[in-house]
Design an enzyme around this catalytic site. Sequence first.
Site, short mmCIF file in Angstrom:
data_model
loop_
_atom_site.label_atom_id
_atom_site.label_comp_id
_atom_site.label_asym_id
_atom_site.label_seq_id
_atom_site.Cartn_x
_atom_site.Cartn_y
_atom_site.Cartn_z
N LYS A 34 71.27 84.56 -1.47
CA LYS A 34 69.99 85.06 -0.66
C LYS A 34 68.74 83.87 -1.28
O LYS A 34 67.90 83.63 -0.49
CB LYS A 34 69.54 86.41 -1.04
CG LYS A 34 69.22 86.49 -2.53
CD LYS A 34 68.85 88.01 -2.85
CE LYS A 34 68.64 88.26 -4.16
NZ LYS A 34 67.50 87.60 -4.75
N THR A 35 68.96 83.45 -2.62
CA THR A 35 68.07 82.58 -2.94
C THR A 35 67.80 81.57 -2.06
O THR A 35 66.72 80.75 -1.93
CB THR A 35 68.05 82.28 -4.42
OG1 THR A 35 68.23 83.62 -5.22
CG2 THR A 35 66.97 81.63 -5.11
N ASP A 217 61.12 89.14 -1.97
CA ASP A 217 62.68 89.04 -2.33
C ASP A 217 62.66 90.37 -3.00
O ASP A 217 61.88 91.06 -3.40
CB ASP A 217 62.80 87.77 -3.39
CG ASP A 217 64.20 87.98 -4.04
OD1 ASP A 217 64.99 88.14 -3.33
OD2 ASP A 217 64.42 87.12 -5.12
N GLU A 218 64.24 90.85 -3.12
CA GLU A 218 64.54 92.19 -3.65
C GLU A 218 63.73 93.33 -2.99
O GLU A 218 63.16 94.17 -3.89
CB GLU A 218 64.40 92.03 -5.19
CG GLU A 218 65.23 90.93 -5.98
CD GLU A 218 66.59 91.11 -6.07
OE1 GLU A 218 67.21 92.29 -5.19
OE2 GLU A 218 67.42 90.35 -6.83
N GLN A 248 71.93 97.93 -3.78
CA GLN A 248 71.65 97.31 -5.14
C GLN A 248 70.26 97.96 -5.43
O GLN A 248 69.59 97.37 -6.33
CB GLN A 248 71.66 95.71 -5.21
CG GLN A 248 72.87 95.16 -5.05
CD GLN A 248 72.98 93.57 -5.32
OE1 GLN A 248 72.72 93.03 -6.64
NE2 GLN A 248 72.91 92.67 -4.28
N ARG A 598 79.10 91.48 -10.72
CA ARG A 598 78.61 90.39 -11.65
C ARG A 598 79.76 89.72 -11.96
O ARG A 598 79.55 88.42 -12.58
CB ARG A 598 77.89 91.04 -13.15
CG ARG A 598 76.73 92.11 -12.75
CD ARG A 598 75.58 91.42 -12.10
NE ARG A 598 75.92 91.85 -10.65
CZ ARG A 598 75.12 91.64 -9.57
NH1 ARG A 598 74.43 90.45 -9.91
NH2 ARG A 598 75.41 91.92 -8.29
#
Length: 739
Positions: A34-35, A217-218, A248, A598
């Site tokens: 995504k980044t 973002d997020e 998330q 993770r």
Amino acid sequence: MNGDFVSDLNKEQREAVLATEGPLLILAGAGSGKTRVLTCRIAQLLKNGVRPENILAVTFTNKAAEEMRSRVAALVGNDAKKLWVSTFHSSCARILRMEAKHLGYQSNYVIYDDDDQIRLLKTILADFRIDKKMHPPKKFRGQIDRAKNKLRGPESLKDEHPSGANILRVYQEYEDRMKAANAMDFNDLVNNVVKLFQTCPEVLERWQSRFHYILVDEYQDTNKAQFELIRALARARENIAVVGDDDQSIYSFRGADISNILSFEKHYPKAKVVLLEQNYRSTSRILKAAMAVVKNNNDRKEKELWTQADEGEFVRLIVGADEDHESQQIIEEVQRLMASGVKAGEIAMIYRTNSHSRPLEQALGRRRIPYVLVGARRFYERREVKDILAYLKLVVNPVDNMSLLRVINVPRRGVGPKAVENLRARGAEIGESLLVALKSLQSDRTKLGRSYRDFSQLVERWQEAALQVSPGELVSMIAEESGYAAALRAEESDEAKGRLQNIEELSRDVADVEHSDLKGLERLQAYLDRVSLSAQSDDLPAEGGRITLMTTHLAKGLEYKVVFVVGMVEGVFPHSRSATLERELEEERRLAYVAFTRAMERLYLTRPRRRRSYSGAYEPTVISRFLNEIPSELFHGSTGPRRRSTAPIPERFNDRMANFLAKQQQVQGSKPSTFNGTVLEPESPSDFKTGTRVLHPVFGQGQIQQVSGSPNNPRLVVHFQQAGRKSLLARYAKLEILL
């Protein structure tokens, strides 16, 4: 600008980058890049001729903002410097520096952190004669924060707290004193910009004209205030792109509202939706395990993560007799991994709450394995650092009463509680700040009057010096001239030396402040803003020589080659608070999904068979339902698609069996032994057969030698490695099958 920013992207990523006009929802699964999509999208906008100052990109941590900024700079060069890429709070703080006057604030307002809030609330409770033992300041801060997350002021709480008049009084007084001190807390930064946009249309129009394209973002972590902020800014053009993953969304305790992302298409009917489902981080088995858990949630957008990577290692299950034994086995596995070439910095241990770090820390300490505990007291939260920062805040904003109260007697100047009470009374009497009140009392020829005069003269000297010397020099000047450094040197202790070193580090830190083009008080203000807005996740160690221990909440956004998710039992993970509310259980599943994803190469799930209760006695645990939701073929040592039994394990032994086990615990050498492999709950007593390897909570590993009696409750003769031969009834023995 002729760069090609999409050739290396997959189909969905390209689609997200090139859809530059109109509302866009990018549902980005864990590890889906995504980044990269966000930064390429910004670069594409610049390539299309959009001016960099017309782009706003916001996220939640300084670390994420800096990463985004540096990645864009790598793509587009100097144009990145003109972009507005920052956190929600930093963006709002910057807007308010220019617009606060419309709300009755001065531009040099200070930002109160958690500690400042608590200290102010303690003062208010004392003034209102409210017993802080019965009504702790943290309770009021929590109520105020929750209200502000929902954009609710004191008056709005009347219906919610009809019998709680205290919160209404305290909240209103808190707001009044914050305003008088020209101070804002974290929530105020966003809320006040929302209020500004609602009450000053011309200000909103000015900022809408500034930001033609908005990227968030997020987005799943936004609260109501942040939602309203972005909605107001985007209303003019609706060129808004949000990136997030509803799976998330794990910050409801901070006010995050998952409905913001789930209802995006309702608020923006013309929205385009792009799913990023290809994962670039984890192996296939890890992804399948994570998806198997989160798919059981109802309140989610349908998506399926996949990867072109190999299936990878099986998920491994570690079961300990208790939490100490669980930790012991984890550390033994860590040592094997490190011996095989895995670096300590590539390993993380993730747990549901901070309290579960204790046995891990002890086990690591015994083996002398270096580790870092994320979430421990941060640099900016250390007492001496906060004291010097309070002096700096007072230099920048002389009406900051809380900063003055923090340092007026640090180091000791003979200004005790009674003097402080009189000082505050004087301030109330003349309607001025405490520093002005102090100056009005400095003509008194008593020792206290001289202390007031000396203190006010120091503040004035530092205000003048701030215009001439560097911020680093100012920190050293304050430490020396206030007597703070001398007091620490006089202690002649290792702790005092460490605190002096922290002050020296602070002077280096402030000297390295960004905005070096700013001068004097403006540069100092920029530094104080950065400190106040620093996030805990920004303090992760850069060097990779230590194992990382942290809660699931702090693990979000990070990745490690090897991850141990600890304490997978009911009441721990999922947390006991989720037992009755479906929405909380769904957030627990999302936490498990975050923890699992993770891991890049190896995932270990661990649990104890028993836990010590508050009374000190051991109680058997129930396997986490999340383990039961994972297909057994994903686990190491699985014999096929067989599922673990979902039937609850009996909570307690019957009295006769409990007495029997208590006697057996006295057998010398009956400590639990270590083992490798997968442990399965038996589905029925018939699963116990001659030759089956088993695990007992007290006797450890053993092998069944004989089966007799009723098929519904056979008597088992088991030979245990350490405790020897035992005769047990299957239904009461708490045996598990060891593969």
